[in-house]
Enzyme design. Structure first.
Site, mmCIF file in Angstrom:
data_model
loop_
_atom_site.group_PDB
_atom_site.id
_atom_site.type_symbol
_atom_site.label_atom_id
_atom_site.label_comp_id
_atom_site.label_asym_id
_atom_site.label_seq_id
_atom_site.Cartn_x
_atom_site.Cartn_y
_atom_site.Cartn_z
ATOM 1 N N PHE A 99 0.614 4.530 -5.857
ATOM 2 C CA PHE A 99 1.196 4.368 -7.205
ATOM 3 C C PHE A 99 1.888 5.682 -7.538
ATOM 4 C CE2 PHE A 99 1.353 5.537 -11.610
ATOM 5 C CZ PHE A 99 1.681 4.391 -12.289
ATOM 6 N N GLU A 100 3.144 5.608 -7.943
ATOM 7 C CA GLU A 100 3.843 6.775 -8.470
ATOM 8 C C GLU A 100 4.911 6.280 -9.409
ATOM 9 O OE1 GLU A 100 5.627 8.335 -4.807
ATOM 10 O OE2 GLU A 100 4.223 10.002 -4.809
ATOM 11 N N VAL A 101 5.030 6.943 -10.557
ATOM 12 C CA VAL A 101 6.253 6.822 -11.341
ATOM 13 C C VAL A 101 6.802 8.236 -11.351
ATOM 14 C CG1 VAL A 101 7.302 6.253 -13.567
ATOM 15 C CG2 VAL A 101 5.297 4.973 -12.776
#
Ligand SMILES: Nc1nc2c(ncn2[C@@H]2O[C@H](COP(=O)(O)OP(=O)(O)O)[C@@H](O)[C@H]2O)c(=O)[nH]1
Ligand SMILES: *[C@@H]1O[C@H](CO)[C@@H](O)[C@H](O)[C@H]1NC(C)=O
Ligand SMILES: [Mg+2]
Length: 438
Positions: free
Chosen positions: A324-326
């Site tokens: 998960f990465e924004v």
């Protein structure tokens, strides 16, 4: 006798009267149903406004000019911004039974507000189609159906028709499919193949997860140094990485991209933990070499305290989980990050060890960004096998209609680094965290 038959006549008359009333009542309600029918048929098929293409595989959008290795396609038309069409008289609203009926796409309306220059991005194999489909469905249901951001899919092989059909039917924004060039998914010339092979054999014997895999190493190197420079990704400023088989447990009520932009954030996470030491024995030596050669890239007010317990001498193995990465693509494309990646890549640890993109991104975020530029999304509830981030605080979970079990929350357990992230930044931990420490 006479009195008896008079009573029978009275009963018969009463029965007739009753039947007559019954007939009148049922007849008149039948007429009123009849009257409604024409108007409810009036709207519908004939006035359909849907332009969704039937054959997704053959449609090309004009979004930018792309090199050969990628195919760009448009999907369903985006609904106009604003609230959904409301019928003054609900009885007049048509019932949309098929995709070509008016109203089929009007679910709960498009979220108001500006859109960022952003995309979802998934690296996947054709065989991942049903696992990525599950992830997309959840991201759409919990967030993107109201925002309609685009989705970029990347693969080291061409995507097949099934993958494209299934994914583009699920994504509410535009979908784009890119094939990764060979140079970004292969051994660089400076790698000694014999040495790399011996490492894989040794790691296989020691049963290190993915230790014998070549493709996993290409994947980690690609995610570390190349995904943000793919031609399709050059069209965007922000990305949200999504892997197959993840889950989102809570509604996402606001736009995380806009949150990042307005709060000057560059990188974000939901889960953090200690890296498996055997996969990165010399990573920190390589990082120290980079710090010595490029002191100009090390930012003041960084998060060294998250990465090291002794001021930078040793790595404590804390990292943000990068499935998960924004994050901000311009940062990854910056000279600082690219110098960092290239310096590490020359040392060969992606192949002579099994460096993951998670520690690589995390160390970069920790040293090249100010600590205020990192963000922990408590309100994005997330699962990737085997860890869960479920928001701390019952009120938050109820407000966001979460379906995760709070007992599964990993944040405050011993193997998580999130507590350390809070300490380094001087943040107050959310109420109730003490009860989730084991
Ligand atoms: N195209 C492609 N994608 C891959 C390959 N190996 C892994 N991936 C993708 O890379 C990401 C990480 O892989 P995954 O198997 O989930 O690794 P894990 O999460 O570390 O266990 C996922 O998005 C996978 O779909 C590969 O050989 N080719
Ligand atoms: C989005 O960002 C990319 C990369 O910075 C840029 O090239 C592109 O022009 C931007 N698009 C819009 C619509 O602002
Ligand atoms: Mg995964």
């Amino acid at each position: 006798m006479a009195a008896g038959s008079a009573r029978i006549v009275r009963y018969i008359l009463f029965a007739f009267f009753f039947l007559a009333v019954l007939y009148f009542v049922s007849n008149s309600s039948y007429e009123s149903v009849q009257q409604l029918k024409p108007s409810s048929f009036g709207v519908g098929k004939g006035e359909s406004t849907s332009t969704k293409p039937d054959d997704v595989g053959g449609v090309s959008s004009s979004w930018g000019s792309k090199p050969d290795e990628s195919i760009t396609k448009g999907t369903a038309p985006k609904p106009a911004a604003g609230t959904p069409k409301q019928y003054e008289d609900l009885a007049e609203a048509p019932m949309a039974l098929t995709p070509s009926d008016q109203g089929w796409d009007e679910l709960l309306g498009t979220a108001p507000g500006p859109r960022m220059n952003a995309t979802f991005v998934s690296l996947a194999r054709n065989s991942d189609v049903w696992e990525i489909a599950r992830s997309i469905r959840q991201v759409e249901d919990r967030f993107n159906r109201r925002y309609n951001y685009d989705w970029v899919f990347l693969n080291d092989k061409p995507f097949d028709a099934t993958f494209k059909k299934v994914t583009s039917s699920l994504v509410s924004g535009k979908t784009h499919y890119g094939e990764i060039p060979h140079e970004h998914w292969s051994f660089p010339d400076h790698i000694d193949q014999d040495k790399a092979r011996k490492v894989r054999e040794d790691m296989a014997q020691r049963k290190i997860i993915y230790g014998d895999s070549i493709s996993y190493r290409h994947m980690c190197r690609f995610e570390s140094g190349f995904f943000f420079r793919q031609p399709l990704m050059l069209n965007y400023e922000w990305y949200w990485r999504v892997e197959p088989s993840i889950e989102l447990f809570c509604d996402v009520h606001y736009d995380p991209f806009r949150f990042m932009a307005e709060n000057k954030k560059k990188y974000s996470f939901v889960l953090s933990l200690y890296e498996y030491v055997e996969t990165i024995p010399t990573l920190w030596d390589s990082v120290k070499k980079f710090m010595k050669n490029y002191p100009e890239h090390i930012v003041e007010g960084n998060s060294m305290g998250f990465l090291s317990d002794d001021g930078g001498e040793n790595y404590n193995h804390c990292h943000f989980w990068s499935n998960f990465e924004v994050g901000n693509l311009e940062w990854l494309r910056s000279k600082a990050y690219v110098d960092f990646f290239e310096s590490l890549d020359l040392d060969g640890g992606f192949f002579y060890e099994r460096w993951g993109d998670a520690p690589v991104h995390s160390i970069a975020a920790g040293l090249l960004l100010k600590k205020e530029e990192l963000h922990f999304f408590n309100d994005i509830a997330y699962y990737h096998v085997p860890f869960t981030h479920c928001p701390t605080g019952e009120k938050t979970r109820l407000d966001l209609r979460c379906h995760c079990n709070p007992k599964d929350n990993f944040d405050w357990k011993g193997y998580s680094c999130t507590s350390r992230f809070f300490d380094v930044n001087g943040y107050e931990k959310p109420e109730g965290y003490e009860n989730q420490q084991d």
